[in-house]
Design a protein around this motif. Structure first.
Motif, PDB file in Angstrom:
ATOM      1  N   GLN A   1       0.839  -1.198   0.000  1.00 41.53           N
ATOM      2  CA  GLN A   1       0.000   0.000   0.000  1.00 41.53           C
ATOM      3  C   GLN A   1       0.875   1.251   0.000  1.00 41.53           C
ATOM      4  OE1 GLN A   1      -3.280  -0.671  -0.358  1.00 41.53           O
ATOM      5  NE2 GLN A   1      -2.483  -2.761  -0.309  1.00 41.53           N
ATOM      6  N   PRO A   2       0.423   2.321  -0.665  1.00 40.20           N
ATOM      7  CA  PRO A   2       1.196   3.578  -0.621  1.00 40.20           C
ATOM      8  C   PRO A   2       1.424   4.035   0.814  1.00 40.20           C
ATOM      9  CG  PRO A   2      -0.505   3.698  -2.299  1.00 40.20           C
ATOM     10  CD  PRO A   2      -0.747   2.429  -1.534  1.00 40.20           C
ATOM     11  N   PHE A   3       0.417   3.901   1.657  1.00 31.42           N
ATOM     12  CA  PHE A   3       0.556   4.177   3.090  1.00 31.42           C
ATOM     13  C   PHE A   3      -0.591   3.508   3.825  1.00 31.42           C
ATOM     14  CE2 PHE A   3      -1.470   7.803   0.989  1.00 31.42           C
ATOM     15  CZ  PHE A   3      -2.686   7.845   1.631  1.00 31.42           C
ATOM     16  N   THR A   4      -0.415   3.315   5.124  1.00 30.92           N
ATOM     17  CA  THR A   4      -1.427   2.697   5.988  1.00 30.92           C
ATOM     18  C   THR A   4      -1.631   3.603   7.194  1.00 30.92           C
ATOM     19  OG1 THR A   4      -0.741   0.469   5.312  1.00 30.92           O
ATOM     20  CG2 THR A   4      -2.064   0.656   7.318  1.00 30.92           C
ATOM     21  N   ARG A   5      -2.852   4.107   7.348  1.00 34.02           N
ATOM     22  CA  ARG A   5      -3.134   5.019   8.462  1.00 34.02           C
ATOM     23  C   ARG A   5      -3.434   4.237   9.744  1.00 34.02           C
ATOM     24  NH1 ARG A   5      -5.918   7.845   4.256  1.00 34.02           N
ATOM     25  NH2 ARG A   5      -5.062   9.941   3.917  1.00 34.02           N
ATOM     26  N   VAL A   6      -2.932   4.753  10.861  1.00 41.71           N
ATOM     27  CA  VAL A   6      -3.186   4.183  12.181  1.00 41.71           C
ATOM     28  C   VAL A   6      -3.482   5.322  13.142  1.00 41.71           C
ATOM     29  CG1 VAL A   6      -2.348   2.681  14.018  1.00 41.71           C
ATOM     30  CG2 VAL A   6      -1.465   2.406  11.706  1.00 41.71           C
ATOM     31  N   GLU A   7      -4.518   5.148  13.950  1.00 42.22           N
ATOM     32  CA  GLU A   7      -4.826   6.115  15.000  1.00 42.22           C
ATOM     33  C   GLU A   7      -4.689   5.427  16.356  1.00 42.22           C
ATOM     34  OE1 GLU A   7      -8.674   7.810  14.465  1.00 42.22           O
ATOM     35  OE2 GLU A   7      -8.160   8.835  12.587  1.00 42.22           O
ATOM     36  N   VAL A   8      -3.915   6.046  17.232  1.00 35.97           N
ATOM     37  CA  VAL A   8      -3.752   5.557  18.599  1.00 35.97           C
ATOM     38  C   VAL A   8      -4.274   6.636  19.532  1.00 35.97           C
ATOM     39  CG1 VAL A   8      -2.153   4.733  20.359  1.00 35.97           C
ATOM     40  CG2 VAL A   8      -1.704   4.240  17.939  1.00 35.97           C
ATOM     41  N   GLU A   9      -5.332   6.330  20.255  1.00 38.58           N
ATOM     42  CA  GLU A   9      -5.960   7.325  21.133  1.00 38.58           C
ATOM     43  C   GLU A   9      -5.817   6.913  22.597  1.00 38.58           C
ATOM     44  OE1 GLU A   9     -10.314   9.398  22.134  1.00 38.58           O
ATOM     45  OE2 GLU A   9     -10.086   8.123  20.360  1.00 38.58           O
ATOM     46  N   PHE A  10      -5.215   7.801  23.378  1.00 39.13           N
ATOM     47  CA  PHE A  10      -5.116   7.600  24.819  1.00 39.13           C
ATOM     48  C   PHE A  10      -6.336   8.247  25.483  1.00 39.13           C
ATOM     49  CE2 PHE A  10      -0.709   7.360  23.391  1.00 39.13           C
ATOM     50  CZ  PHE A  10      -0.244   6.239  24.063  1.00 39.13           C
ATOM     51  N   MET A  11      -7.196   7.423  26.040  1.00 45.58           N
ATOM     52  CA  MET A  11      -8.390   7.922  26.707  1.00 45.58           C
ATOM     53  C   MET A  11      -8.048   8.373  28.133  1.00 45.58           C
ATOM     54  SD  MET A  11     -11.323   5.207  25.494  1.00 45.58           S
ATOM     55  CE  MET A  11     -12.625   6.256  26.170  1.00 45.58           C
ATOM     56  N   PRO A  12      -8.944   9.099  28.794  1.00 41.00           N
ATOM     57  CA  PRO A  12      -8.698   9.480  30.190  1.00 41.00           C
ATOM     58  C   PRO A  12      -8.510   8.247  31.070  1.00 41.00           C
ATOM     59  CG  PRO A  12     -10.513  10.758  29.267  1.00 41.00           C
ATOM     60  CD  PRO A  12     -10.181   9.698  28.261  1.00 41.00           C
ATOM     61  N   VAL A  13      -7.672   8.386  32.060  1.00 46.53           N
ATOM     62  CA  VAL A  13      -7.422   7.294  32.999  1.00 46.53           C
ATOM     63  C   VAL A  13      -8.718   6.933  33.723  1.00 46.53           C
ATOM     64  CG1 VAL A  13      -6.195   6.632  35.105  1.00 46.53           C
ATOM     65  CG2 VAL A  13      -5.009   7.923  33.320  1.00 46.53           C
ATOM     66  N   TYR A  14      -8.971   5.622  33.823  1.00 43.31           N
ATOM     67  CA  TYR A  14     -10.166   5.170  34.543  1.00 43.31           C
ATOM     68  C   TYR A  14      -9.759   4.680  35.918  1.00 43.31           C
ATOM     69  CZ  TYR A  14     -14.556   2.978  35.751  1.00 43.31           C
ATOM     70  OH  TYR A  14     -15.723   2.657  36.390  1.00 43.31           O
ATOM     71  N   ILE A  15     -10.351   5.284  36.943  1.00 43.50           N
ATOM     72  CA  ILE A  15     -10.065   4.907  38.327  1.00 43.50           C
ATOM     73  C   ILE A  15     -11.229   4.062  38.847  1.00 43.50           C
ATOM     74  CG2 ILE A  15      -9.593   5.743  40.662  1.00 43.50           C
ATOM     75  CD1 ILE A  15      -8.541   8.320  39.389  1.00 43.50           C
ATOM     76  N   PRO A  16     -10.980   2.803  39.227  1.00 46.24           N
ATOM     77  CA  PRO A  16     -12.082   1.937  39.677  1.00 46.24           C
ATOM     78  C   PRO A  16     -12.634   2.389  41.018  1.00 46.24           C
ATOM     79  CG  PRO A  16      -9.984   0.861  40.069  1.00 46.24           C
ATOM     80  CD  PRO A  16      -9.677   2.121  39.297  1.00 46.24           C
ATOM     81  N   ASN A  17     -13.954   2.186  41.201  1.00 49.93           N
ATOM     82  CA  ASN A  17     -14.551   2.473  42.500  1.00 49.93           C
ATOM     83  C   ASN A  17     -14.329   1.279  43.435  1.00 49.93           C
ATOM     84  OD1 ASN A  17     -16.538   0.504  41.888  1.00 49.93           O
ATOM     85  ND2 ASN A  17     -17.829   2.044  40.900  1.00 49.93           N
ATOM     86  N   THR A  18     -14.838   1.397  44.633  1.00 47.58           N
ATOM     87  CA  THR A  18     -14.601   0.350  45.638  1.00 47.58           C
ATOM     88  C   THR A  18     -15.140  -0.997  45.188  1.00 47.58           C
ATOM     89  OG1 THR A  18     -14.736   2.015  47.396  1.00 47.58           O
ATOM     90  CG2 THR A  18     -14.971  -0.294  48.049  1.00 47.58           C
ATOM     91  N   GLN A  19     -16.333  -1.006  44.593  1.00 47.99           N
ATOM     92  CA  GLN A  19     -16.923  -2.269  44.152  1.00 47.99           C
ATOM     93  C   GLN A  19     -16.118  -2.892  43.021  1.00 47.99           C
ATOM     94  OE1 GLN A  19     -21.006  -1.895  42.951  1.00 47.99           O
ATOM     95  NE2 GLN A  19     -21.306  -4.110  42.681  1.00 47.99           N
ATOM     96  N   GLU A  20     -15.646  -2.065  42.089  1.00 51.34           N
ATOM     97  CA  GLU A  20     -14.864  -2.584  40.960  1.00 51.34           C
ATOM     98  C   GLU A  20     -13.501  -3.106  41.415  1.00 51.34           C
ATOM     99  OE1 GLU A  20     -16.785   0.324  37.523  1.00 51.34           O
ATOM    100  OE2 GLU A  20     -15.027   0.954  38.665  1.00 51.34           O
TER     101      GLU A  20
END
Length: 464
Positions: A218-237
């Motif tokens: 292929q002439p080029f191959t696009r890739v997107e890498v997205e860092f989402m906000p950090v998820y902090i688990p609650n007490t139950q999780e």
């Protein structure tokens, strides 16, 4: 593809090969004298090589035609010590590791023996999984827990929680290794927004070599890498890794715009194996394990109960038991999940089950690499008179229990194993047939692989 490939593939392969002249010595130097499974973080001088390795890997992917777009902000180690990346669809997903700064990865132990690639893997201080080790899940979980709770300078860990490559049309069940420690995680999304998909590498479709050639064409191959906000688990999780994993999976699926599914790679393998044998397309043990999850059974220790359950089953002489007796044997209270588990074995819906079938189900799940032990247990439970032989009816019961196939005609199979003039099968004959016929061994192996996808135990409380 043909026209572009004749030019691009040779040029790109030549450029990458030249780059490896510089990449290989850096990777080799950073890992010289290092154990495959390190017990302490790399020394400072080794860590200084990581930016150089990252740059050289970035150039490698650029030369291969990848145009990488990064969204969001990568969390620091203090913010999140675990990255969870999805969907996992290709070996090209290693781009996420490069973008994240070469964190440690969870990988099969045999991968470190791959020429060249194994050395690069070792440079990340990986967490290695030994698939032949029945205690591997526990060891891996403990190693991850040790690193993410340590004050030592371990690198962050990147995990692909799906544990298998998919075609990115949905998010399959997340494995629990990243969620058992109950610490904050940063979700990482992977997208390949290209008109032609050449990167996907799953259990059906392109081989790894074909995917490489097509992508390099292929002439080029696009890739997107997205860092989402950090998820902090609650007490139950924090107490419930299944809830934690499902919550993060839903958040990631919503961001990707795809659905979630409780299916796994092992489900597909079970169906295909059964189809190859021309058996009904039903996998009883899949549902068996899903219901067992809801009961939160401790699978790391339940193998210790097998002998006790087997004694109960043998003493019953093939007799039926009701749900109250079933609950008493398992020392569990009557509940909806227990009723669902009971219903899986109550094939004629008469309110009773054969406890032997349940014991065989446990044996399959608790002995992932020991097919012979499963055969021994099955034969023992159905040889009621203990004369060392089983009949055609008993053979059908063994296969029905071990394979989760309720309606199975074994007349032809029985005659093939026992011989045309025999009405019984010895254990030696049964074992020889089962182990020498690859198609049946494959079906056994498919069920044994269930453990890798579903079976888990809740984490032990972490001492402050």
């Amino acid at each position: 593809i043909v026209l572009m490939g004749t030019v691009l593939v040779p040029v790109r392969v030549s450029c990458i090969a030249f780059l490896f002249i510089f990449l290989w010595p850096v990777a080799a130097l950073s890992t010289i004298g290092r154990r495959a499974q390190p017990t302490k973080p790399a020394k400072h001088w080794r860590r200084l090589m990581r930016p150089t390795l990252k740059f050289l890997f970035q150039v490698t992917f650029f030369l291969a035609g990848f145009l990488v777009k990064v969204k969001g902000k990568k969390a620091t180690r203090d913010e999140a010590r675990l990255f969870v990346a999805a969907p996992h669809s290709s070996f090209f997903d290693a781009i996420a590791c490069v973008v994240a700064g070469l964190p440690s990865v969870v990988s099969a132990s045999q991968n470190v023996n791959i020429p060249v690639a194994g050395r690069f893997l070792l440079s990340t201080q990986p967490v290695l999984v030994t698939r032949d080790d029945p205690n591997s899940r526990r060891t891996t979980r403990e190693e991850i827990l040790k690193r993410v709770t340590s004050n030592r300078k371990w690198p962050q860990i990147l995990i692909f929680p799906e544990g298998v490559c998919t075609n990115r049309s949905c998010l399959v069940t997340f494995k629990l290794g990243a969620f058992s420690p109950g610490v904050p995680v940063q979700p990482v999304l992977l997208r390949y927004p290209n008109p032609l998909d050449t990167v996907t590498w799953t259990w059906q479709g392109f081989t790894g070599f074909q995917a490489c050639i097509l992508t390099l064409s292929q002439p080029f191959t696009r890739v997107e890498v997205e860092f989402m906000p950090v998820y902090i688990p609650n007490t139950q999780e924090k107490r419930d890794p299944v809830l934690f994993a499902n919550t993060v999976r839903i958040i990631m699926a919503n961001a990707l715009g795809v659905p979630v599914t409780d299916h796994t790679y092992e489900d597909c393998r079970l169906m295909i194996s059964a189809g190859n044998l021309q058996l009904p397309m039903e996998a009883g043990l899949v549902e068996f394990t899903k219901v067992s999850q809801n009961l939160k059974l401790d699978w790391d220790n339940i193998h210790q109960c097998l002998d006790k359950y087997a004694e109960i089953a043998v003493a019953s002489k093939g007799g039926k038991i009701g749900i109250e007796e079933f609950a008493n044997y398992l020392k569990l209270p009557l509940s909806e999940p227990l009723q669902q588990l009971f219903a899986l074995f109550d094939r004629n819906k008469d309110g009773t089950i054969d406890f032997r079938e349940y014991v065989i189900g446990l044996t399959v799940l608790c002995n992932p690499v020991n097919t012979e032990k499963i055969l021994q247990m099955s034969f023992k439970l159905f040889d009621l008179d203990k004369d060392g032989f089983i009949t055609e009816q008993e053979l059908a019961a063994i296969l029905r229990a071990a394979f989760g196939v309720p309606d199975l005609d074994v007349s032809t199979l029985f005659q093939e194993i026992a011989g045309p003039d025999s009405d019984h099968i010895s254990y030696r004959t049964f074992k020889t047939f089962a182990l020498k016929h690859p198609v049946y061994a494959k079906l056994f192996s498919s069920y044994l692989d269930l453990q890798a996808a579903y079976v888990y135990s809740l984490p032990q409380p972490v001492q402050a």
